[in-house]
Scaffold this active site. Sequence first.
Site, short mmCIF file in Angstrom:
data_model
loop_
_atom_site.label_atom_id
_atom_site.label_comp_id
_atom_site.label_asym_id
_atom_site.label_seq_id
_atom_site.Cartn_x
_atom_site.Cartn_y
_atom_site.Cartn_z
N SER A 108 0.83 -1.21 0.00
CA SER A 108 0.00 0.00 0.00
C SER A 108 0.86 1.26 0.00
CB SER A 108 -0.91 0.00 1.24
OG SER A 108 -1.55 1.25 1.40
N TYR A 131 -2.11 5.79 -5.30
CA TYR A 131 -3.15 6.79 -5.43
C TYR A 131 -2.57 7.95 -6.24
CZ TYR A 131 -5.85 4.58 -1.65
OH TYR A 131 -6.57 3.71 -0.87
N THR A 168 -5.32 2.41 -7.68
CA THR A 168 -6.64 2.38 -7.07
C THR A 168 -7.50 3.47 -7.71
OG1 THR A 168 -5.84 1.48 -4.97
CG2 THR A 168 -7.94 2.66 -4.92
N LYS A 260 -7.40 -1.11 -9.91
CA LYS A 260 -8.11 -1.79 -8.83
C LYS A 260 -9.36 -0.98 -8.47
CE LYS A 260 -7.47 -3.05 -3.94
NZ LYS A 260 -8.28 -1.97 -3.33
N HIS A 284 -13.24 -2.20 -2.64
CA HIS A 284 -12.41 -1.63 -1.57
C HIS A 284 -12.79 -2.25 -0.20
CE1 HIS A 284 -9.56 1.93 -1.46
NE2 HIS A 284 -9.55 1.52 -0.21
#
Length: 371
Positions: A108, A131, A168, A260, A284
């Site tokens: 992450s 992100y 994401t 994703k 999510h």
Amino acid sequence: MTGEPVNVNEFRELARQALPKMYYDFYTGGAEDQCTLKENEEAFRRIIIQPRILRNVRCIDLSTTVLGYNISMPVMIAPTSLQKLANPEGEIATARAASACNTIMVLSTSSTYSLEEVAACCDAIRFFQLYIYLALPELFSIVYKRRDISAKLVQRAENNGYKAIVLTVDSPRLGRREADLRTNEILFQFNVIHEKLLLMHPILVVPPLKNLEGLLPTKFVSDEKGSGLAALASGTLDASFCWEDITWLKSITNLPILIKGVLTREDAIKALEVGVDGMIISNHGGRQLDYSPATISVLEEALALGAQAVLVGRAVVYGLAAKGEKGVNRVLEMLKEELELTMALSGCCSVKEISRSHVRTKHDQQLRSML
């Protein structure tokens, strides 16, 4: 609970016992009424496995490939943030367990060890979750261009041996996670928190987001209207990022790009049109848009309909919270053992043999009723 856990649900109970309630709630909670969170589990109960008998299942091969990388089973580790809340070794322990089990870990962006530290700890196959951040001038002494922060993260991932970027795409804003709001205050702290403050207010003290140090503000504190996590997201996530911008992302890296957060056929087609290398069907973990569909109902046949692997997140955190690296390793081995047994009892010797004929879904039942 006495004795060793025999399934993942028992690891969840051990995690509940091991963690402060607010930490446990952070990991397990979903958005709003948590309808999607609950449906993520309920939807599995509506899928029936149809076994084939009298097959030679003496040897079962669970191995598969993802983006050309060989892994021991079609189970990967999903990007899960703030793992130091579960265990001091956090993402380091998870990466080592991934390496031991020969599977892929997706790190992450919001990890509590830097991507460089995770890369150096073992030889696990690693993807990096991304992100798209805005560089807001009023937050920095250094002037960054609009998407320099995300570009720097991509460059660091590529330079440190990560094999893919997992973008994401379901979070232009953060979902309303009521468990976080009930905590009263989430403090993103990189400095010293006063002991007196801890005594006065229930606070979830979040370890440093190591990948973002020097790139984003170092502290976000909630107010009565929301959590510090929401403050971080609303202040930094680029809500304008759209399909056309995938071209920009492809231009700054040689790594394959997975997106994703796909939940519709239309978006799956669009993803192929813009040239991404793969898709992760995800809501999510029920933490973004409540009342969105369960992921297994979107791709309800999973492997039997062409998916190459599944990603697990909370289960890994439960193992980490309960028993550290050994717990993560055991959770992964449990999933592997359960899949191997299911394949044997279903008459499948390899992942490639799993077909649409091995499952029956609610959709099949509806079609039969129309005939």
